[in-house]
Design a protein around this motif. Structure first.
Motif, mmCIF file in Angstrom:
data_model
loop_
_atom_site.group_PDB
_atom_site.id
_atom_site.type_symbol
_atom_site.label_atom_id
_atom_site.label_comp_id
_atom_site.label_asym_id
_atom_site.label_seq_id
_atom_site.Cartn_x
_atom_site.Cartn_y
_atom_site.Cartn_z
ATOM 1 N N ASN A 95 42.747 39.781 48.813
ATOM 2 C CA ASN A 95 42.304 41.027 48.185
ATOM 3 C C ASN A 95 43.482 41.912 47.781
ATOM 4 N N ALA A 96 44.499 41.954 48.629
ATOM 5 C CA ALA A 96 45.637 42.835 48.362
ATOM 6 C C ALA A 96 46.378 42.439 47.096
ATOM 7 N N LYS A 97 46.324 41.167 46.763
ATOM 8 C CA LYS A 97 47.039 40.669 45.579
ATOM 9 C C LYS A 97 46.109 40.438 44.406
ATOM 10 N N ASN A 98 44.829 40.741 44.571
ATOM 11 C CA ASN A 98 43.848 40.482 43.498
ATOM 12 C C ASN A 98 43.938 39.039 43.019
ATOM 13 N N THR A 99 44.097 38.147 43.946
ATOM 14 C CA THR A 99 44.329 36.750 43.611
ATOM 15 C C THR A 99 43.347 35.845 44.351
ATOM 16 N N VAL A 100 42.863 34.859 43.647
ATOM 17 C CA VAL A 100 42.027 33.818 44.232
ATOM 18 C C VAL A 100 42.764 32.496 44.088
ATOM 19 N N TYR A 101 42.713 31.697 45.121
ATOM 20 C CA TYR A 101 43.416 30.417 45.144
ATOM 21 C C TYR A 101 42.418 29.266 45.185
ATOM 22 N N LEU A 102 42.869 28.146 44.690
ATOM 23 C CA LEU A 102 42.123 26.900 44.848
ATOM 24 C C LEU A 102 43.112 25.860 45.361
ATOM 25 N N GLN A 103 43.000 25.567 46.640
ATOM 26 C CA GLN A 103 43.834 24.540 47.247
ATOM 27 C C GLN A 103 43.151 23.188 47.017
ATOM 28 N N MET A 104 43.861 22.295 46.372
ATOM 29 C CA MET A 104 43.284 21.001 46.018
ATOM 30 C C MET A 104 44.076 19.907 46.715
ATOM 31 N N ASN A 105 43.423 19.202 47.612
ATOM 32 C CA ASN A 105 44.042 18.110 48.356
ATOM 33 C C ASN A 105 43.383 16.788 48.000
ATOM 34 N N SER A 106 44.047 15.717 48.344
ATOM 35 C CA SER A 106 43.507 14.368 48.091
ATOM 36 C C SER A 106 43.042 14.230 46.651
#
Length: 115
Positions: free
Chosen positions: A73-84
Motif C-alpha cells: 500500500n505504501a508504494k501503491n504497487t501490486v506484485y505478481l510473483q510467478m514461479n515454476s
C-alpha cells in the motif's frame, strides 16, 4: 488521471521465476481491486489474478500454486510473483486498477518462457 506502469517482464527458462510490478501514480484514488491479465499471441486477454482492497487474492486455475499476487500500500504497487513458469505462461501481462472513479490499464510487460 492515474498512470500504471508495469515492470519485471523478460525472458526466462521454463521452471524459472519472475516478479512483475505494477505501480500507480497520479491523481488520488480509492483502491478497490487490481487484476493481472495476460494475452498470448492470437488469444483473448484472460484474467490471471486479482487482489481486493481487503487483500483477498484470487487466481485462475492454471496458475494456482505457482503465482502469488500481493500489494504494498505504501508504494501503491501490486506484485505478481510467478514461479515454476511454463512455456504456456508466455504472454503480455497487463495490470488493471479498479478505483472508486474508473478503471485503468497499464501498457503491458512481455513475459517469454523458453522451453
Amino acid at each position: 488521471q492515474v498512470q500504471l506502469v508495469e515492470s519485471g517482464g523478460g525472458l526466462v527458462q521454463a521452471g524459472g521465476s519472475l516478479r512483475l510490478s505494477c505501480t500507480a501514480s497520479g491523481s488520488a484514488f480509492i483502491f478497490r481491486a487490481m487484476g493481472w491479465y495476460r494475452q498470448a499471441p492470437g488469444m483473448q486477454r484472460e484474467l490471471v489474478a486479482t487482489i481486493t482492497s481487503g487483500a483477498t487474492p484470487t487466481y485462475t486455475d492454471s496458475v494456482k500454486g505457482r503465482f502469488t499476487i500481493s500489494r504494498d500500500n505504501a508504494k501503491n504497487t501490486v506484485y505478481l510473483q510467478m514461479n515454476s513458469l511454463k512455456a504456456e505462461d508466455t504472454a503480455v501481462y497487463y495490470c488493471k486498477l479498479v478505483t472508486n472513479l474508473m478503471n485503468y490499464w497499464g501498457k503491458g510487460t512481455l513475459v517469454t518462457v523458453s522451453s
